[in-house]
Design an enzyme around this catalytic site. Structure first.
Site, PDB file in Angstrom:
ATOM      1  CG  HIS A 128      -2.905   0.814  15.674  1.00  0.00           C
ATOM      2  ND1 HIS A 128      -1.746   0.675  16.413  1.00  0.00           N
ATOM      3  CD2 HIS A 128      -2.673   0.189  14.478  1.00  0.00           C
ATOM      4  CE1 HIS A 128      -0.854  -0.006  15.702  1.00  0.00           C
ATOM      5  NE2 HIS A 128      -1.383  -0.315  14.532  1.00  0.00           N
TER       6      HIS A 128
ATOM      7  CG  HIS B 244       0.220   0.978   9.668  1.00  0.00           C
ATOM      8  ND1 HIS B 244      -0.184   1.943  10.560  1.00  0.00           N
ATOM      9  CD2 HIS B 244       0.153  -0.196  10.337  1.00  0.00           C
ATOM     10  CE1 HIS B 244      -0.469   1.370  11.710  1.00  0.00           C
ATOM     11  NE2 HIS B 244      -0.279   0.063  11.613  1.00  0.00           N
TER      12      HIS B 244
ATOM     13  CD  GLU C 244      -2.430  -7.511   7.805  1.00  0.00           C
ATOM     14  OE1 GLU C 244      -1.598  -6.598   7.941  1.00  0.00           O
ATOM     15  OE2 GLU C 244      -2.290  -8.643   8.273  1.00  0.00           O
ATOM     16  CG  ASP C 245      -6.234  -4.863   9.965  1.00  0.00           C
ATOM     17  OD1 ASP C 245      -6.271  -6.084   9.738  1.00  0.00           O
ATOM     18  OD2 ASP C 245      -5.385  -4.323  10.680  1.00  0.00           O
TER      19      ASP C 245
ATOM     20  CG  ASP D 196       2.238  -1.442  13.400  1.00  0.00           C
ATOM     21  OD1 ASP D 196       1.123  -1.204  13.899  1.00  0.00           O
ATOM     22  OD2 ASP D 196       2.574  -2.559  12.957  1.00  0.00           O
TER      23      ASP D 196
ATOM     24  CG  ASP E 207      26.349   1.657  32.749  1.00  0.00           C
ATOM     25  OD1 ASP E 207      26.068   0.643  33.429  1.00  0.00           O
ATOM     26  OD2 ASP E 207      26.271   1.692  31.513  1.00  0.00           O
TER      27      ASP E 207
END
Ligand code: MN
Length: 487
Positions: free
Chosen positions: A53, A77, A81-82, A143, A263
């Site tokens: 990821h 990123h 947090e993880d 993300d 269109d």
């Protein structure tokens, strides 16, 4: 964004990077190794290593043309947090800017809030961070794009929640940045999960009409190409398909009548100069009669998000109708990549006021000022959707200044968007030169002239048809300050 099925690798990132400056490449390589170790014990719901990821997010950023620091932050990123990496550790290894970018994307994990409160706080934090450096938002979008593409692995309740949030908040933010390609990918990815039945219905109509449109466009394509060659104009003609979610939005406005959508497929002419764009428009109109009222010159008057192009709709001569869009290569890149196309990274953090980038990002400051009006989380999120991210119309002052408003806004909303004093003294309005009632819903392109009178004051009635929270708040505040004036 690559459609490849094998997991993305370091070489994919490096191959997509715009600059091969050795310092930047070395930074990305180090971040790659760091993130691989940090996430080594984690797997995603799909069973794949979590690290994939991070790499996919970095690939998305490289493909959008972002710089090495942003790609580095993309790789890192989720490490705070993880993976329990500290902010200090990131700063020590990758510098202050990368630490700031990663921190900005990291949700407020410590807060013991749930539902709306947590969402609202995360969004407020994101807005504050992106006011300092817009790249925080772009990482968040890259993300989200990978998360949307891998939604099949999460619970259906979560699928729906993430898809709806993507359509309501993140895709409109991509639109605000002028990043059309990213917006389209986010929308089409989320659409299937947010509105599965409508998505199926739209896909069916798209296939039907697409085939028909291709047939009628083919002749126009051929004769236009040969006419341009004859006149020695160097331009590239191609087909462009409307993306699914944008077709859906239009279908909803046309009561699902696909015959009224001209269109679904359009011809796109890429010219080498602005002058050629207008010459080509002349050639087209000399060959095919244009539909009155459908020539839009977004080159002379760009959309507020910077979009430029000339659109015209013509009768093809065999009972069909076709849209043709004319633009330069630069305008095309701008509409696909928006702000990322000129995100020279030195200007990205704290853009100088008055600079080109700072002008493009004025709305971010408006967003920050606006959010101060709301302390209630639910109210904040609901109004955010209404005021900032709803389908928008572009209206004009008599001087040609653009006033951007949500759909169905009225002259009163318009007046308050221009200036609160103008709103408080409104006596009437002219739309496109004609007197109109104050409850008229404004349409794209309307020129609105507000008339004022000394003795005119806001009335409770206005609250029945005013749409923006900005106007409603000001009307209420005027009324409460001037209680004696109630009538
Ligand atoms: Mn993530």
């Amino acid at each position: 964004m690559s459609s490849d099925t094998s997991p993305p690798s370091l070489n994919d990132i490096l191959g997509l990077m715009v600059s091969s400056d050795p310092e930047g490449v070395a930074l990305v390589k180090r971040a790659y190794e760091f993130a691989e170790i940090a996430h080594s014990n984690q797997v995603r719901k799909s069973g794949e290593p979590y690290f994939i990821h991070a790499v996919a997010t970095a690939c998305n950023l490289a493909e959008l043309g972002l710089d090495a620091q942003t790609i580095t932050a993309g790789l890192l990123h989720d490490t705070i947090e993880d993976a329990d990496i500290s902010r200090a550790e990131i700063e020590l290894n990758f510098g202050e800017t990368v630490r700031f970018l990663v921190d900005g994307v990291t949700k407020l994990g410590e807060l013991k809030y749930h539902g709306d409160d947590r969402r609202a706080e995360s969004l407020r934090k994101l807005f504050l961070a992106m006011a300092q450096d817009i790249r925080v938002l772009i990482i968040k979008l890259a993300d989200r794009l990978h998360n949307i593409k891998t939604l099949q692995h999460v619970s259906s309740e979560k699928q729906h929640r993430i898809a709806v949030e993507t359509l309501e908040i993140y895709a409109p933010l991509a639109n605000r940045l002028g990043m059309g390609k990213l917006q389209a990918e986010l929308e089409d990815g989320a659409f299937l999960y947010a509105e599965p039945e409508d998505a199926e219905r739209t896909t069916k109509l798209f296939k039907q009409q697409g085939k028909r449109a291709e047939k009628s466009l083919e002749k126009v394509y051929k004769s236009l190409s040969s006419e341009l060659a004859k006149q020695n104009i160097n331009a590239e003609v191609s087909y462009r398909l409307k993306h699914l979610y944008s077709l859906y939005k239009k279908l909803k406005r046309k009561e699902w009548n696909i015959e009224k959508v001209y269109d679904v497929m359009a011809l796109r002419v890429m010219a080498s100069s602005i002058e050629d764009c207008y010459r080509i428009l002349g050639i087209i109109h000399a060959h095919w009669k244009p539909l009155p009222g459908r020539i839009k010159d977004y080159i002379a008057v760009p959309k507020p998000n910077g979009y430029q192009s000339i659109h015209t709709t013509v009768f093809t001569g065999d009972g069909e109708i076709a849209e043709i869009q004319i633009r330069t290569k630069e305008m095309h890149d701008e509409s696909e990549f928006g702000i990322a196309a000129h995100l020279a990274y030195k200007e990205a953090s704290k853009p100088k006021s008055g600079g080109r980038l700072s002008k493009k990002l004025q709305w971010v400051q408006q967003l920050i000022d606006w959010q101060k009006n709301f302390s209630e989380s639910r109210e904040f999120i609901e109004n955010l959707k209404l005021d900032f991210f709803q389908y928008r119309v572009f209206t004009f002052t008599p001087n040609g200044d653009v006033i951007e408003l949500p759909e169905d806004a009225t002259p009163i909303d318009f007046a308050y968007a221009v200036h609160s004093e103008l709103g408080d003294r409104i006596s009437g309005a002219k739309i496109n030169g004609k007197l109109a009632s104050l409850s008229t819903c404004l349409k794209n392109g309307d020129i609105v002239e507000i008339m004022t009178g000394k003795n005119h004051v806001p009335s409770y009635k206005w609250l029945d048809f005013t749409k923006t929270s900005q106007a409603r708040k000001k009307i209420r505040s005027w009324l409460s300050k001037n209680r004696s004036a109630r009538f």
